[in-house]
Write an enzyme that holds these catalytic residues in place. Structure first.
Site, short mmCIF file in Angstrom:
data_model
loop_
_atom_site.label_atom_id
_atom_site.label_comp_id
_atom_site.label_asym_id
_atom_site.label_seq_id
_atom_site.Cartn_x
_atom_site.Cartn_y
_atom_site.Cartn_z
N HIS A 17 21.03 -67.52 43.63
CA HIS A 17 21.69 -68.82 43.39
C HIS A 17 22.55 -69.22 44.60
O HIS A 17 23.58 -69.87 44.45
CB HIS A 17 22.52 -68.79 42.10
CG HIS A 17 21.64 -68.80 40.88
ND1 HIS A 17 21.18 -69.96 40.30
CD2 HIS A 17 21.11 -67.79 40.16
CE1 HIS A 17 20.41 -69.66 39.26
NE2 HIS A 17 20.34 -68.35 39.15
N THR A 18 22.11 -68.83 45.76
CA THR A 18 22.79 -69.24 46.99
C THR A 18 21.94 -70.23 47.78
O THR A 18 22.48 -70.97 48.60
CB THR A 18 23.07 -68.02 47.90
OG1 THR A 18 21.89 -67.21 47.95
CG2 THR A 18 24.22 -67.19 47.36
N ASP A 19 20.62 -70.25 47.54
CA ASP A 19 19.78 -71.07 48.43
C ASP A 19 20.05 -72.56 48.29
O ASP A 19 20.05 -73.28 49.28
CB ASP A 19 18.27 -70.74 48.27
CG ASP A 19 17.69 -71.04 46.91
OD1 ASP A 19 18.45 -71.30 45.95
OD2 ASP A 19 16.44 -71.02 46.79
N LEU A 105 9.69 -63.65 39.40
CA LEU A 105 8.99 -63.23 40.62
C LEU A 105 8.34 -64.43 41.30
O LEU A 105 7.51 -64.29 42.17
CB LEU A 105 7.94 -62.17 40.29
CG LEU A 105 8.48 -60.90 39.65
CD1 LEU A 105 7.35 -59.98 39.24
CD2 LEU A 105 9.43 -60.18 40.59
N SER A 107 6.36 -67.11 40.22
CA SER A 107 4.95 -67.45 40.05
C SER A 107 4.71 -68.94 40.27
O SER A 107 3.65 -69.33 40.79
CB SER A 107 4.44 -67.02 38.68
OG SER A 107 5.11 -67.71 37.68
N SER A 108 5.68 -69.78 39.93
CA SER A 108 5.44 -71.21 40.11
C SER A 108 5.36 -71.57 41.59
O SER A 108 4.48 -72.35 41.99
CB SER A 108 6.47 -72.07 39.37
OG SER A 108 7.74 -71.51 39.48
N ASP A 152 11.88 -69.56 47.28
CA ASP A 152 10.62 -69.03 46.76
C ASP A 152 9.42 -69.55 47.54
O ASP A 152 8.51 -68.80 47.91
CB ASP A 152 10.47 -69.39 45.28
CG ASP A 152 11.61 -68.83 44.46
OD1 ASP A 152 12.37 -68.01 44.99
OD2 ASP A 152 11.74 -69.23 43.28
#
Ligand code: GLA
Length: 366
Positions: A17-19, A105, A107-108, A152
């Site tokens: 939750h830093t990006d 992980l 997936s989206s 991601d």
């Protein structure tokens, strides 16, 4: 002719939750993939299929959101049309995956990235790496409606075997950090819990973090340090104080982890993972009973250096840093305890690193 493309999932060593707060992250692309095949057809119908689900078919000029799995693929088509005006014509697109969905992980992002890499090649769009992950993120932000950060999609494009990626999401500067674990290994424990809260909860956290920054009178978390937080506690109020505290302290933990990884002090890295989990659970409030239970059980076990929830949270997976020698025992005990406590099977696997998205031949097997 059918062509095949894969995009990997990711773990994130630390920096959760830093990006989307202009902070630091340390993801690793893993050897679990979305495999996508694309075949051009005559006409203008696009058909999307995925692992036994009802196929979705539409005219290439009418891309509409349907609130299901196909939105991640449609989102990419929609972005490319919007940004580049690409005309696709007819296509059959099929996906298979061994990347569990909702397991934290990513997936989206792997679906989006597999799709954009496939279209980039198939239609000779000449997108560079930056455009690939940016447009894939845009598909999720603007079409799917999840205001995710860039981590991601970035990891799925830029992943490298045997490396973690230290990414500064403010400057978009990155550095590959060798992932040489020696006698240690990363294990993933999938709680199999996916709270429906996750999408809404994610966007809410993003909003709260932004509000905290606004109250602090700053325009970036990079201008906020611990010394700015304490004196402003009352002004922020407990909730916003804790949200900001997580972001600021997590960024510090990422920087510390990068240093630790380069001198292979895995006991200390483990301690940072546990601190990260506590901060995510107590201050950012994105954990849940199941992932808390896994982390709390693991941290008392011999051979475990540390563990924490990964990804957006509200369920999903726990990443554990363990001594390889103890791996079997740790997994066995963890599975038994989880079953006793929640009546559910816990999935676990060792994580191996992977390269980013790429074209593969038809013999590629998941
Ligand atoms: C999800 C998002 C990422 C990141 C993580 C939390 O995986 O897609 O951008 O915000 O949650 O670190």
């Amino acid at each position: 002719m059918k062509r095949y493309f894969v995009a990997p999932g990711r773990i994130n060593v630390i920096g959760e939750h830093t990006d989307y707060n202009e902070g630091f992250v340390l993801p690793v692309a893993i050897d679990k993939y979305v495999l996508l095949s694309v075949e051009k057809t005559s006409g203008s119908r696009i058909t999307l299929s995925s692992m036994g689900r009802e196929p979705v078919s539409f005219d290439e000029s009418r891309i509409e959101k349907t609130g299901d799995w196909s939105d991640y693929l449609k989102g990419v088509l929609w972005v490319l049309k919007d940004q580049l005006g690409t005309e696709f014509g007819g296509m059959n697109i099929e996906i298979h995956s061994n990347l569990p969905e909702g397991a934290g992980l990513s997936s989206s992002a792997a679906v989006e990235v597999a799709m954009i890499v496939a279209l980039n090649s198939s239609f000779n769009l000449k997108l560079d790496e930056t455009e690939l992950y940016k447009y894939a993120q845009m598909a999720e932000n603007e079409f799917v409606g999840v205001k995710c950060g860039v981590m991601d999609q970035f990891a799925a494009v830029m992943g490298k075997k045997d490396k973690a990626i230290f990414l500064d999401t403010l400057e978009m500067r990155y550095e590959y950090v060798p992932l040489e674990l020696g006698d240690y290994t990363f294990l993933v424990f999938d709680s199999k819990v996916h709270h429906s809260l996750s999408r809404g909860g994610y966007n809410t956290r993003r909003e709260e973090a932004r509000k905290a920054l606004e109250i602090l009178g700053k325009s970036s978390y990079r201008d906020v340090s611990m010394v700015d937080l304490f004196p402003n506690r009352a002004r922020l109020g407990e909730l916003y104080y804790r949200r900001a505290l997580h972001v600021v302290s997590e960024n510090m933990r990422v920087l510390e982890s990068v240093k630790i990884m380069s001198n292979s002090n895995f006991e200390n890295l483990g301690r940072l993972l546990i601190q990260s989990h506590e901060s995510l659970a107590l201050d950012y409030e994105v954990s849940c009973d199941e992932t808390d239970f896994i982390v709390n059980t693991l941290k008392e076990m011999k051979g475990v250096s540390g563990a924490r929830m990964i990804g957006a949270g509200f369920g999903g997976s726990v990443l554990a840093l363990c001594e390889r020698e103890e791996e079997k025992k740790i997994v066995e005990v963890m599975k038994t305890r989880y079953k006793e406590r929640f009546g559910m099977d816990l999935d676990s696997y060792e994580v191996r690193t992977s390269d980013g998205a790429r074209e593969v031949d038809s013999s590629f097997s998941l």
